[in-house]
Design an enzyme around this catalytic site. Structure first.
Site, PDB file in Angstrom:
ATOM      1  N   ASN A 148      65.152  53.869 -24.974  1.00 11.07           N
ATOM      2  CA  ASN A 148      63.998  54.749 -24.904  1.00 11.07           C
ATOM      3  C   ASN A 148      63.269  54.724 -26.248  1.00 11.07           C
ATOM      4  OD1 ASN A 148      65.140  56.985 -26.643  1.00 11.07           O
ATOM      5  ND2 ASN A 148      66.638  57.005 -24.966  1.00 11.07           N
ATOM      6  N   ARG A 149      62.224  55.495 -26.366  1.00  6.08           N
ATOM      7  CA  ARG A 149      61.327  55.414 -27.524  1.00  6.08           C
ATOM      8  C   ARG A 149      61.642  56.425 -28.614  1.00  6.08           C
ATOM      9  NH1 ARG A 149      56.063  56.450 -24.411  1.00  6.08           N
ATOM     10  NH2 ARG A 149      55.258  56.766 -26.534  1.00  6.08           N
TER      11      ARG A 149
END
Length: 400
Positions: A202-203
């Site tokens: 994820n970011r």
């Protein structure tokens, strides 16, 4: 403007204090540098005077009519000693005042931050550990040294943290409430391998978790920061455990949480992982249609910690949502048995940004909304709420 006393001890890291001094002065603080005689062998008095824009105080006997050994400490809003040698820590712990800096430490009634720098063996010596424990018990902030290159070819724990990290911690020490507490904070985003070169992730940048770790250390806590794939500079004063996958994050967090008073789950663990990890890079098929990847669900770490939470322990969870944020967050708050949940509504404004916009939901039904703020300020808001919960539990008979 805050009046800062910058004490500098005799060590090779004394040159780094010049950068710390610059950070204080450029942010509007007035700084009086008090170097020891040994420090002046590394960086001369003219350098300190030029960078601070003030006369340098070096001797108890200088301007004796102004009683500098008392006046300097009394006038300070903050004292930072960087680098702090083993000798200085020993003198401070035992109340020895044989020069201007140690006299200043005895007369100062403001927060005091020590940033130690020494060889690993000196830092780990039982005498130094006892002196550090004594200073912390008295309310001083003693930053954990960094790990890295020391004098000569030696490497290990004992390196002075980077000046920017010391500054970031020092300017926040006026907020108290966690002295003597053990705090565990997770940060970053986990990665679940598909093959040797690809992963599901994820970011999350880890910025909010790192801000929380810095703020907790500044408040006097003993902080363990469990970092998942974060590339940010290490915050000063915390012990860092590095992990990659959700299972590694779980193992490290469960281990650290046993003795923690406060657990803040700011990391973004992947909800799923591949059922099978390819041992070689997955290649494109001739048809151009990739083979299906079967996913399995990762453990819910916060829910596990909530189920095993001991009396007096406070758990803070996070929820990053793209829609119906408050509804989903309230469900997570109940499922995870958390005391507080931090809600991010709209990940595009959160991941990787320097600012955050959050809503805090309490298990007691409370709600607090905070508009866009720097993540360092958000960290303080979260800790303010968590500390109130810790104090409430102690007041109601819990043993935090």
């Amino acid at each position: 403007m805050t009046e800062v006393v910058l004490g500098v001890c005799g060590g090779i890291a004394a040159y780094k204090a010049c950068e710390l001094l610059r950070l204080f002065t450029e942010s509007g603080h007035g700084v009086r540098v008090v170097p020891t005689a040994s420090a002046l062998k590394f960086v001369g008095e003219p350098t300190w005077a030029a960078l601070s824009g003030r006369p340098v105080a070096t001797e108890v006997w200088d301007d004796a009519h102004e009683v500098p050994h008392v006046r300097i400490g009394r006038a300070a809003d903050l004292v930072v000693v960087a680098p702090a040698t083993a000798d200085l820590l020993a003198k401070a712990a035992h109340g020895i005042a044989d020069d201007l800096l140690t006299n200043t430490l005895l007369t100062a009634t403001c927060p005091i931050v020590y940033a130690p720098a020494m060889h690993t063996e000196m830092w780990e010596n039982p005498a130094t550990r006892a002196n550090v424990a004594t200073l912390r018990e008295r309310g001083a902030i003693v930053i954990e040294p960094a790990v890295g290159r020391l004098t000569g070819a030696d490497t290990g724990k004992g390196r002075l943290p980077e000046p920017a990290a010391i500054f970031e911690l020092a300017v926040r020490v006026h907020r108290k409430g966690l002295a003597g507490r053990r705090v565990v904070i997770t940060a970053g985003g986990t990665r679940e391998p598909l093959d040797p070169v690809r992963f599901i992730g994820n970011r999350s940048s880890g910025k909010q978790g790192y801000a929380l770790a810095t703020a907790a250390a500044a408040r006097g806590a003993s902080v363990t920061l469990i970092a998942a794939n974060v590339t940010l500079p290490d915050p000063a004063g915390v012990d860092i455990v590095r992990v990659g996958t959700t299972e590694e994050l779980r193992a490290a967090t469960v281990k650290a949480a046993g003795e923690a008073d406060l657990i803040v789950m700011a990391a973004a663990p992947a909800d799923f992982r591949p059922a099978v990890v390819a041992t070689q890079k997955i290649k494109k098929t001739d048809s151009g249609t990739p083979e299906a990847i079967t996913l399995v669900t990762n453990p819910d770490i916060a829910a596990e910690l909530g189920a095993g939470k001991r009396p007096g322990q406070v758990l803070v969870a996070f929820a990053a949502e793209t829609h119906d944020a408050l509804e989903h967050a309230r469900a997570k708050l109940t499922k995870k048995r958390a005391d507080l949940i931090v809600v991010n509504d709209g990940v595009d404004r959160v991941f990787g940004a320097d600012h955050n916009e959050v809503t805090l939901l309490g298990a007691d039904g409370s709600m607090a909304e905070y508009g866009q703020l720097p993540k360092a300020d958000v960290a303080d808001m979260i800790l303010d709420h968590a500390i109130a919960l810790l104090e409430r539990q102690v007041g109601s008979g819990g043993t935090a």
